[in-house]
Design an enzyme around this catalytic site. Structure first.
Site, PDB file in Angstrom:
ATOM      1  N   GLU A  92      -7.788  -3.586   3.892  1.00  9.68           N
ATOM      2  CA  GLU A  92      -6.364  -3.636   4.230  1.00  9.68           C
ATOM      3  C   GLU A  92      -5.527  -2.868   3.205  1.00  9.68           C
ATOM      4  OE1 GLU A  92      -6.008  -7.757   6.737  1.00  9.68           O
ATOM      5  OE2 GLU A  92      -5.922  -7.930   4.574  1.00  9.68           O
ATOM      6  N   CYS A 105       0.370  -0.193  -1.314  1.00  9.98           N
ATOM      7  CA  CYS A 105      -0.562  -0.995  -2.100  1.00  9.98           C
ATOM      8  C   CYS A 105      -1.967  -0.711  -1.562  1.00  9.98           C
ATOM      9  CB  CYS A 105      -0.156  -2.457  -1.895  1.00  9.98           C
ATOM     10  SG  CYS A 105      -1.139  -3.616  -2.782  1.00  9.98           S
TER      11      CYS A 105
END
Ligand code: SAH
Ligand code: SF4
Length: 344
Positions: A92, A105
């Protein structure tokens, strides 16, 4: 021979590779421009390369390392991307809009071996390292997805995994991210966060001027041992010593992240210890109230206690912010990433 991932190559490596298949060296720069500046979706779009070379690239390499499977948007605008890797694993990546910034991120590993008790990625265990292409492609794919709706301004290695445990791929990916012919980010816009792998930390300081964030989370070994098993290998004193010796550019500071956990590390005494630990350092502190996840029994402190903790640091003239995590409604906040393992 295995088909190489184009995004695995730093420019110098790609130059060597194109020469090895009988092409001229400068073709590598053209490929970089097509892949990173023009963001091509297929080699057909590269009219500056011969038809034969395009076919060779098409059949002989992988242009993309990740396959976008899902994209979720939080009520606060945070976007979480689920990508599938070539071997079926998933990871992710989170985009946090904070105008005028858009911070991406990125993940550096599938899972993590360090098992911090507060972190969902840690509970998965370690699956494998990401290669350079899989790290770089997170930036490429999100950039493509955003299109004209926005651009990525900052990159933080704060997704799944411990970046310094995958040192070479992380350093190579930073090289592609900062190459003027590549993704062309400034080092100032990139931050590596680590739980404190001391030898690699010292190496990073020598090799790359990126920003450094240390996941501290405790001001004594007794407490840090309880929540971060790595502290038994590299105790606080060794991490702090490495930070004191870290070669920082003028006006730069190290960010210390401190998750506030109720009745564990959130007392006034803990705050005073933290002040002592950071005294004389060029530091800023991010206080992160704990984000709960289904496998975690720890709790976040009350608002009063969070503010009281911050106050102690402020009175000692430390720069401190309380970082309210974003995207909790889609499990995109710090410590909530687990690829496709959410409910398992
Ligand atoms: N392994 C690296 C980078 C990934 S973790 C590291 O530990 O620094 C990125 C940040 O999220 C770290 O500061 C980590 O401690 C924090 N984090 C992990 N779990 C969290 C949780 N449950 N609540 C708040 N922050 C968390
Ligand atoms: Fe790994 Fe960082 Fe999570 Fe600790 S906080 S388990 S080091 S990803």
């Amino acid at each position: 021979m295995e088909r190489p991932f184009i995004k695995n190559f730093r420019l110098s490596e790609l130059e060597a590779w194109v020469e090895s298949i009988g092409e001229r060296r400068f073709r590598a720069r053209q490929i970089f421009k097509n892949v990173y500046a023009r963001q091509i979706a297929s080699w057909d779009e590269c009219s500056d390369l011969s038809k034969l070379f395009r076919v060779q690239l098409d059949f002989g390499t992988h242009l993309n390392a990740l396959n976008l499977r899902e994209r979720q948007e939080s009520a606060d605008g945070t976007l979480k991307y689920l990508f599938e890797l070539h071997d079926g694993h998933s990871l992710e990546t989170v985009l946090i809009p904070d105008p005028p910034r858009n911070t991406l991120c990125v993940s550096s590993q599938v899972g993590c071996a360090f098992g911090c008790t507060f972190c969902l990625t840690g509970t998965m265990g370690f699956k494998r390292n990401l290669n350079t292409a899989e790290i770089v492609d997170q930036v490429c794919q999100v950039r493509r997805d955003l299109g004209s709706r926005g651009h990525i301004s900052n990159i933080v290695f704060m997704g799944m995994g411990e970046p310094l445990a995958n040192y070479d791929a992380v350093i190579n990916s930073i090289e592609v991210m900062t190459d003027p012919n590549g993704l062309a980010f400034s080092h100032r816009r990139i931050t590596v966060s680590t739980a404190g792998l001391v030898p690699q930390l010292m190496k990073l300081g020598e090799q790359s001027p990126v920003n450094l964030a240390i996941s501290l989370h405790a001001s004594s070994d007794a407490v840090r041992n309880q929540i971060m098993p790595i502290n038994r290998i590299y105790p606080l004193s060794s991490v702090m010593e490495a930070c004191r010796c870290y070669p920082l550019a003028p006006r730069k500071r190290i960010t210390f992240e401190y998750i506030l956990i109720a009745d564990l590390n959130d007392s006034i005494g803990d705050a005073r210890n933290l002040v002592k630990l950071l005294s004389g350092m060029r530091a800023k502190v991010n206080l992160i109230p704990l984000n709960p996840h289904p496998r975690c029994t720890l709790r976040r402190p009350s608002e009063d206690r969070i503010l009281a903790f911050q106050d102690v640091l402020r009175q000692a003239d430390l720069t401190v912010i309380i970082r309210q995590s974003r995207g909790a409604d889609i499990s995109a906040a710090c410590g909530q990433l687990a690829g496709r393992h959410h409910d398992s």
